[in-house]
Scaffold this motif. Structure first.
Motif: not given
Ligand SMILES: Cc1ncc(C[n+]2csc(CCOP(=O)(O)OP(=O)(O)O)c2C)c(N)n1
Length: 583
Positions: A44-46, A113-116, A144-146, A173-178, A352-354
């Motif tokens: 969905a993100p892509n 990159i892989g963390h937000t 992203g909005d999330g 801004d797609n109004d969604m995180s995961i 990994t996120f902690l």
């Molecule tokens: C530090 C960290 N916490 C949690 C995640 C898991 N994670 C990956 S993408 C994402 C949501 C991102 O939402 P958004 O930025 O709105 O992008 P979208 O997928 O909606 O395009 C999360 C919580 C991560 N990758 N890194």
């Protein structure tokens, strides 16, 4: 021949007409759907970022103009346009490139990159260095909005507003995180969307940034027009682009959470459904605990699914489940406050996120003896074939060495539940429970945990003692059997249960009739459990063999290779034991 076939580099789309770009967008969507359905990935993100990526590469000149993708899970289209399309069009090359940006793959990628929530900060550094060197070029952060809910993103916006030079934030801004976004900011983003960017309550302007609104992030004409207008801007500007997550795939548009990341076609759903899984076990148990005790509260930082908290379970938990957004630091500090004031917080997150929240774990929880429970899920296992960015090989070593934080490693589901129950009732300290990777195990021995924080000797033997921690208790069991079969040694087997401390009494007792102690742990050795055991036996005649991961970066290395490299099989461990015992 399709239009996509003709593209080897971004320059190949620059001569296209808008109509051709639209055709190309459709081709890319078709390729994305076929490829991600086959291999799994961020569907969905892509799908929601096809036109925006095309417009970026159409208007800007990568790599002189630099794009930094937040998380970079939405960079598949960027990869297709920058010489890596075979990984999407050719099944034989599907695994050739990672699912995230990586400078080793392409000059168009600047960071692994892989963390937000990091893109704005990373990009602001690129921009500042450009300015210091007197160079030109655009720097674009894609956020992203999330990911905006993460503190680092807000810190990055705050600082980049003062750059005083070219800096563009494409706010997707797609109004969604995961899962759905949470927090007081989001109704205001909706106001901005509903008012076509005109609402007076404008977070970005309040941060000191210039602001442009793009109502339809799938309209190539609009995107190109605005991108051209801001190209070479002399100040920081946010482009608020509204997109639809999952665009073009009805199932994904309808169920954005499930389609954020999907499994590939080889994933056997039926077999999966038949098996037990730790996330389900934990979520079910925790929900029951919540019902029995109104002070039990689950917290997650944007990843409820990792812990089995589906939309239904979140609704069932109601006020006793908090998704803080992608704000790990806040989550841990909030848990400290909850514990301080008599609630029973349970943090649910991936190891990994902690990593992001070492300071809050150390200061707010451990130093203050706040009794929160942290359940750390290893994504794909501790030692795993995950991307380097998502490795959970380091959480135990990180937590093991924080004074006043107990790290528990259950070997079985019964033990995990017993540990969780114990942790919820004790009030002395924060406790991390490391969920075992791999298949759910169940042994009678695992029931013995009663919070005594001692090792459990599950089979008394001689000569060799095997300490199999958590998920690797099972490897210990199989190694014991192999030792018996091959060398006739009746090894002692120990379930350590605890990795932040050694149980000196148990280790002392092993000295009497063991010459070798073998530790097995599903994580990095440096700072791990085995090193603590080795230090205990250092001044004695007992030898210690530590099995686990070497401190190094592993990026999508097949598990088979890791097993061979780190000797993670009974056969290889027996070989090591033979060599040490001169057998
Ligand atoms: C530090 C960290 N916490 C949690 C995640 C898991 N994670 C990956 S993408 C994402 C949501 C991102 O939402 P958004 O930025 O709105 O992008 P979208 O997928 O909606 O395009 C999360 C919580 C991560 N990758 N890194």
């Amino acid at each position: 021949m399709s239009l996509l076939d003709t593209i080897k580099a971004p320059k190949d789309i620059k001569g296209m007409s808008i109509e051709e770009l639209k055709t190309l967008a459709q081709e890319i969507r078709d390729v994305l759907i076929t490829r991600v359905t086959a291999t799994g990935g961020h569907m969905a993100p892509n799908l929601g970022f096809v036109e925006a990526t095309l417009a970026l590469h159409y208007v800007f000149d990568s790599p002189k103009d630099k794009f930094v993708f937040d998380v970079s899970h939405q960079s598949y289209i960027h990869k297709m346009l920058t010489g890596r399309k075979e990984a999407f069009t050719d099944p034989a090359s599907y695994t050739k490139y990672s699912g995230y940006t990586n400078p080793n793959e392409s000059e168009h990628d600047f960071f692994t990159i892989g963390h937000t929530s990091t893109a704005v900060s990373l990009a602001s550094g690129l921009a500042k260095a450009r300015d210091l060197k007197g160079e030109t070029g655009n720097v674009v952060a894609i956020l992203g909005d999330g990911s905006l809910s993460g503190g680092e993103a807000m810190e990055g916006l705050n600082v980049s507003a003062t750059l005083g030079s070219n800096f563009i934030v494409l706010f997707n801004d797609n109004d969604m995180s995961i899962a759905p976004n949470e927090g007081g900011l989001y109704p205001h983003l909706k106001e901005l969307r509903d008012s076509k960017g005109k609402a007076s309550n404008n977070f970005f302007k309040a941060m000191g940034l210039d602001y442009v609104f793009i109502e339809d992030g799938h309209n190539l004409d609009d995107l190109i027009e605005v991108f051209k207008a801001v190209k070479d801007t002399n100040h920081p500007v946010v482009l608020h682009v509204v997109t639809v997550k999952g665009k073009g795939l009805p199932a994904a548009e309808a169920d954005k959470e499930s389609y954020h990341y999907i499994m590939g076609k080889d994933f056997d759903v039926d077999a999966y459904m038949k098996e037990d899984h730790y996330d389900e076990i934990i979520a079910t148990h925790l929900l029951a605990k919540m019902k029995a005790d109104k002070t039990v509260v689950g917290l997650t930082a944007g990843v409820p699914g990792i812990a089995g908290f589906s939309a239904e379970r979140r609704a069932e938990a109601g006020k006793q489940f908090i998704d803080v957004g992608i704000a790990e630091e806040h989550m841990v500090a909030m848990a400290a406050g909850l514990a301080k004031n008599g609630a029973k917080p349970v943090i649910l997150d991936a190891g990994t996120f902690l990593q992001r929240t070492y300071d809050q774990l150390t200061q707010d929880l451990a130093l203050n003896s706040n009794p929160a429970t942290i359940i750390s899920f290893p994504l794909g296992g501790g030692i795993s074939s995950m991307d380097a960015t998502h490795s959970s090989a380091f959480d135990m070593a990180m937590m093991n060495n924080i004074p006043n934080l107990r790290v528990l490693s259950p070997a079985t589901k019964e033990e995990l539940i017993a540990m969780l129950d114990w942790s919820l009732e004790q009030t002395d300290m924060p406790v991390m429970i490391r969920v075992p990777g791999g298949k759910v195990q169940t042994y009678e021995a695992g029931k013995a945990f009663i919070g005594t924080l001692t090792n459990e000797v599950t089979a008394q033997g001689n000569t060799v003692a095997i300490l199999g921690l958590g998920a690797f208790y099972d490897l210990g069991l199989r190694t014991k059997e192999a030792l018996q079969a091959q060398l006739g040694i009746e090894a002692t087997l120990v379930n350590p249960r605890l990795s932040s401390e050694v149980d000196e009494a148990t280790l002392e007792s092993l000295k009497a009739n063991h010459s070798l102690v073998v530790t097995l742990e599903d994580g990095v050795l440096d700072g791990g459990f085995g090193e603590k055991v080795a230090r205990f036996y250092g001044p004695t005649d007992v030898k210690v063999l530590t099995i686990g991961m070497k401190k190094e970066v592993n990026d999508r290395v097949p598990m088979k290779e890791l097993v061979a490299r780190y000797h993670l099989s009974p056969e290889l461990i027996v070989e090591d034991i033979k060599a040490i015992l001169n057998k």
